[in-house]
Design an enzyme around this catalytic site. Structure first.
Site, PDB file in Angstrom:
ATOM      1  N   HIS A   8     -32.566  18.668 -46.806  1.00 24.72           N
ATOM      2  CA  HIS A   8     -33.846  19.081 -46.499  1.00 24.72           C
ATOM      3  C   HIS A   8     -34.603  19.881 -47.722  1.00 24.72           C
ATOM      4  O   HIS A   8     -33.559  20.337 -48.338  1.00 24.72           O
ATOM      5  CB  HIS A   8     -33.964  20.125 -45.306  1.00 24.72           C
ATOM      6  CG  HIS A   8     -33.377  21.313 -45.612  1.00 24.72           C
ATOM      7  ND1 HIS A   8     -33.676  22.334 -46.158  1.00 24.72           N
ATOM      8  CD2 HIS A   8     -32.002  21.535 -45.089  1.00 24.72           C
ATOM      9  CE1 HIS A   8     -32.748  23.540 -46.166  1.00 24.72           C
ATOM     10  NE2 HIS A   8     -31.728  22.764 -45.587  1.00 24.72           N
ATOM     11  N   GLU A  83     -27.251  21.903 -39.171  1.00 22.52           N
ATOM     12  CA  GLU A  83     -26.258  22.925 -40.336  1.00 22.52           C
ATOM     13  C   GLU A  83     -25.350  23.442 -39.559  1.00 22.52           C
ATOM     14  O   GLU A  83     -25.361  23.633 -38.136  1.00 22.52           O
ATOM     15  CB  GLU A  83     -27.366  23.610 -40.680  1.00 22.52           C
ATOM     16  CG  GLU A  83     -26.732  24.502 -41.814  1.00 22.52           C
ATOM     17  CD  GLU A  83     -26.003  23.896 -43.227  1.00 22.52           C
ATOM     18  OE1 GLU A  83     -25.105  23.154 -42.851  1.00 22.52           O
ATOM     19  OE2 GLU A  83     -26.480  24.104 -44.102  1.00 22.52           O
TER      20      GLU A  83
END
Length: 200
Positions: A8, A83
């Site tokens: 990201h 994550e």
């Protein structure tokens, strides 16, 4: 078929070197610009990406949306791509973690693959949810696919695929914001003990 992983774009916590983990932080202005530039690059290089999947976390979703708009592809959210959960360490810098959690940090640092962070998870636990998610995506798709995910996810997968020490993942596989990595699918199937299918 080719499989690409993208980290990201930047967040304010990235900029401040704060541990994000599963704290749901948004992209900052620079992160959005990084995503736009990556989207332009993907369009220009014509990697023939036909599908986009994303971690459900906001910073990944926003990156995937920006890329998807440029490539005219609607991203699909997929569990398992999140994550690594860093538990009580989230929000701190690494320096603060070493000061506030010295024993827990030492235990984790010397046995990083299997040691669980306080109220978090280990890299091995991340791997055990990531591999089924990737298998599910690969079973569904036969055309080039891009997955927007996170730094620890990419480093964990690379360490696993190339059988390198997890303690060295930052040195070996550190990935910048909005950077792209191609996964060796032949090696992926070899490592998970599955027959190769629909790889062109």
């Amino acid at each position: 078929m080719k499989l690409y992983l993208v980290r990201h774009g930047e967040t304010d916590w990235n900029q401040a070197s704060r541990i994000q983990g599963q704290t749901d932080t948004p992209l900052n202005h620079h992160g959005m610009e990084q995503a736009r530039k990556l989207a332009e690059k993907l369009e220009q290089e014509d990697l023939k990406i036909r599908h986009i999947y994303s971690s459900p976390q906001q910073r990944a979703c926003e990156t995937a949306r920006i890329i998807g708009e440029r490539l005219s592809i609607s991203p699909i959210m997929h569990r398992g791509l999140e994550e690594m959960c860093m538990g009580k360490w989230e929000g701190y810098t690494w320096k603060q973690v070493r000061e506030k959690f010295p024993q827990e940090y030492d235990n984790w640092y010397t046995n990083r693959r299997y040691q669980v962070t306080p109220a978090g998870e280990s890299y091995q636990q991340l791997l055990e949810r990531l591999l089924p998610a990737l298998e599910d995506i690969l079973e569904k798709e036969t055309e080039n696919t891009l997955i927007v995910t996170h730094s620890a996810v990419i480093m964990t997968l690379m360490s696993y695929l190339y059988d390198t020490p997890f303690e060295d993942m930052v040195k070996n596989y550190k990935t910048g914001n909005a950077a792209i990595v191609e996964v060796d699918l032949t090696l992926f199937y070899e490592r998970i003990g599955r027959e190769i299918h629909h790889l062109a």
